[in-house]
Design a protein around this motif. Sequence first.
Motif, PDB file in Angstrom:
ATOM      1  N   SER A 247       0.812  -1.230   0.000  1.00  0.00           N
ATOM      2  CA  SER A 247       0.000   0.000   0.000  1.00  0.00           C
ATOM      3  C   SER A 247       0.841   1.274   0.000  1.00  0.00           C
ATOM      4  O   SER A 247       0.359   2.341  -0.376  1.00  0.00           O
ATOM      5  CB  SER A 247      -0.893   0.025   1.237  1.00  0.00           C
ATOM      6  OG  SER A 247      -0.090   0.164   2.404  1.00  0.00           O
ATOM      7  N   GLY A 248       2.094   1.156   0.484  1.00  0.00           N
ATOM      8  CA  GLY A 248       2.926   2.355   0.647  1.00  0.00           C
ATOM      9  C   GLY A 248       2.543   3.140   1.889  1.00  0.00           C
ATOM     10  O   GLY A 248       3.125   4.188   2.170  1.00  0.00           O
ATOM     11  N   ARG A 249       1.574   2.649   2.656  1.00  0.00           N
ATOM     12  CA  ARG A 249       1.150   3.365   3.872  1.00  0.00           C
ATOM     13  C   ARG A 249       1.729   2.676   5.102  1.00  0.00           C
ATOM     14  O   ARG A 249       1.625   1.466   5.248  1.00  0.00           O
ATOM     15  CB  ARG A 249      -0.380   3.432   3.945  1.00  0.00           C
ATOM     16  CG  ARG A 249      -0.981   4.319   2.847  1.00  0.00           C
ATOM     17  CD  ARG A 249      -2.471   4.495   3.009  1.00  0.00           C
ATOM     18  NE  ARG A 249      -3.227   3.283   2.731  1.00  0.00           N
ATOM     19  CZ  ARG A 249      -3.558   2.869   1.500  1.00  0.00           C
ATOM     20  NH1 ARG A 249      -3.194   3.571   0.432  1.00  0.00           N
ATOM     21  NH2 ARG A 249      -4.253   1.765   1.320  1.00  0.00           N
ATOM     22  N   ARG A 250       2.319   3.499   5.988  1.00  0.00           N
ATOM     23  CA  ARG A 250       3.022   2.940   7.142  1.00  0.00           C
ATOM     24  C   ARG A 250       2.171   3.034   8.402  1.00  0.00           C
ATOM     25  O   ARG A 250       1.583   4.066   8.693  1.00  0.00           O
ATOM     26  CB  ARG A 250       4.342   3.704   7.348  1.00  0.00           C
ATOM     27  CG  ARG A 250       5.137   3.226   8.542  1.00  0.00           C
ATOM     28  CD  ARG A 250       6.466   3.922   8.628  1.00  0.00           C
ATOM     29  NE  ARG A 250       7.355   3.502   7.542  1.00  0.00           N
ATOM     30  CZ  ARG A 250       8.602   3.936   7.410  1.00  0.00           C
ATOM     31  NH1 ARG A 250       9.092   4.825   8.261  1.00  0.00           N
ATOM     32  NH2 ARG A 250       9.334   3.503   6.416  1.00  0.00           N
ATOM     33  N   TYR A 251       2.115   1.931   9.121  1.00  0.00           N
ATOM     34  CA  TYR A 251       1.376   1.901  10.394  1.00  0.00           C
ATOM     35  C   TYR A 251       2.269   1.384  11.511  1.00  0.00           C
ATOM     36  O   TYR A 251       3.125   0.521  11.292  1.00  0.00           O
ATOM     37  CB  TYR A 251       0.136   1.000  10.299  1.00  0.00           C
ATOM     38  CG  TYR A 251      -0.983   1.628   9.499  1.00  0.00           C
ATOM     39  CD1 TYR A 251      -1.914   2.444  10.115  1.00  0.00           C
ATOM     40  CD2 TYR A 251      -1.075   1.420   8.120  1.00  0.00           C
ATOM     41  CE1 TYR A 251      -2.935   3.047   9.384  1.00  0.00           C
ATOM     42  CE2 TYR A 251      -2.091   2.008   7.381  1.00  0.00           C
ATOM     43  CZ  TYR A 251      -3.013   2.823   8.023  1.00  0.00           C
ATOM     44  OH  TYR A 251      -4.015   3.410   7.293  1.00  0.00           O
TER      45      TYR A 251
END
Lengths: 392, 315
Positions: A247-251
């Motif tokens: 996703s390229g989204r960091r959590y």
Amino acid sequence: MAKVVAVTGNEAVANALRQANPDVCAAYPITPQTDIMQRFSGFVADGLVNTELILVESEHSAMSACVGASAGGGRVITATSSQGLALMWEILFIAAGDRLPIVMPLVNRALSAPLNIHGDHSDGMGARDSGWIQLWSENAQEAYDNTLQAFRIAEHMDIRLPVMVCLDGFIISHSIERIEYLEDDAVKNFIGEFKQLNPLLDVEHPVSYGPLILPDLYMEYKRAQHEVMTKVSKVVLDVAADFEKISGRRYGLFEPYRLDDADIALVILNSAAGTAKDAVDQFRDRGIRAGLVKPRLFRPFPYQEIADALKSAKAICVMDRADSFGGFGPMYMEIASAMMMNGKKPILINKIYGLGGRDFLPEHAELVLSELADVAKSGKARTFKEYIGVRE
Amino acid sequence: MATTLSLKELSKKEDLFTHGHRMCSGCGAPIVVKQLLLASDYPIIASNATGCLEVSSCISEYTAWKIPWIHNAFENAAATISGVETMCRSLKKQGKIDKEIKFVAFGGDGGTYDIGFQSLSGAMERGHEMLYICYDNGAYMNTGIQRSSATPLGADTTTSPAGSVIKGKTQPRKNMTRIMAAHGIPYVAQASPAHWRDAVTKFRKALEIKGPKFINVLAPCNRGWRSSTDDAILLCRAAVDTCYWPLYEVEDGVTRINSIPKEKKPVEEFLKPQGRFKHLFAPGNEWLLKLFQEEVDREWERLKKEAQEAVSDKS
């Protein structure tokens, strides 16, 4: 390739549930969650999922049927809000105690009385001790992303626990935002096939679920539940790392915002964190070292990690969108506990805001930050617990 | 082929509810469970409401169940098994299971007539492939004999004690079998473990019928009924002979009485051996006994009329 869409939080969550393709879904309507189950029923009607629906006569039966279905040996979902979660309360503990990986979006809403259908966190906080993993979401994107990751966390063979994904009623559930959907195939690969563990439906290997355990062994079972919770953080981070790849989204376990050298800090959950971040930016622009922590994983709570993140703060305000009447807000109690880990003693104050959907405005965040700046300077708190944005 | 319906053949079958369970000696409930499991030649998965049967059959690492079994809570045996059944349907549809499995829920009268009523009614309306079996001992026996809506008129329980002013339970029992028949489900029946052939036939029949089924089975509790530990079967027989507990079934809306006693005995024969009705036989309480008999007569006449109407409808 990701697809950019303009959808409500509920629509995004419903789409995540479609992509996870559960085997069974038990559903019962309640505002503001209803929209999720309505949309999901549409996916079933159009043959877009393999799911069998159980359209039960109450949330108590929804969670009861989820327990039966999950013990049966497959992927199971439901969703609820407020009174619905309160009615499920008894069975939440059984789902967790039986180690059943049920995934449930919780569209946060105030609890009666008085009756109120709007967003606050009283429902989710009331389920704090039920043994469920809780992920909280600031916006529609996070609600979507958390829902997808929830399946991986719940069904992880080291975990096998139910997961609740929290998003703010109406503010997020019914507002349209720009979000990115992942492709169905990417989600399918990411979540993977459901792996059975002691399924009831394996009649060749009969198992018994839900025994009576008396004082000789009950405590060992409860400690085992505590122990599995200690493994959750690592799995949440591993799953987040895999999710970032697609996703390229960091959590993380929580979101630290401009915290590195912060003198004053807010701790705030979900949608109001977005508003508060703008106020933090304004204070930074004025040369005041402000920062913010937005918890994501509330159960198990990452005490040490949050204590470390807040190490430079001299004054902290914990913002609670729920109250423990006669006590501090539930998040305040967690942060106070976390502060003990490093033996540091910043001044910790508590503001109760936004109950029953009361707007949380930028000026509320600014007032709190101004007060914190004074507290940090003077070393004295004016008051420890206070309601804000309330008529006197 | 199904096992022949003879005690000799049935007794050769493996016991799937085994010795080692901790039900009281003389309890009716385990007999009901054994009769159900003997009746079936299909694999069975069962859910169990909290209650005597549940707390006595699966403790710590020990289970008396050789079938897959789940206890969830008190009021949700029906919703729970509806979840298991739905998962089975989903996995079958996806080609992940191909076995013919039968789903059964067990609940006592508290878990069925009272706290579990909503869950049961909902599951029946949804049309799950399931058989709900109520073992009716007429009170909350597991918590120590408190009145339920299945408790008969006048019965002395710990929350409806026979005192000097109030003489036990002041209301007649709820007619649960009739309420379940009113759901319009394909099969509802009333059975007694003393009439084993009738009971086993009903269990078998129910398991063959598609859709939701409900069978109410009388299950004496010598602790609560204050009767002898070897009286369960005799009391069940007396309950049928006095028409307190008629054996009947409602199949596709058609009522059929399965056993009409040659001579309908006075209800005293069922009540007298039970300590919970002792005060009904004390001087001055004749009116209560009379009221009890009148209620039994009224229900029996109503049932006979319903069955006769079914016969004349057919002719």
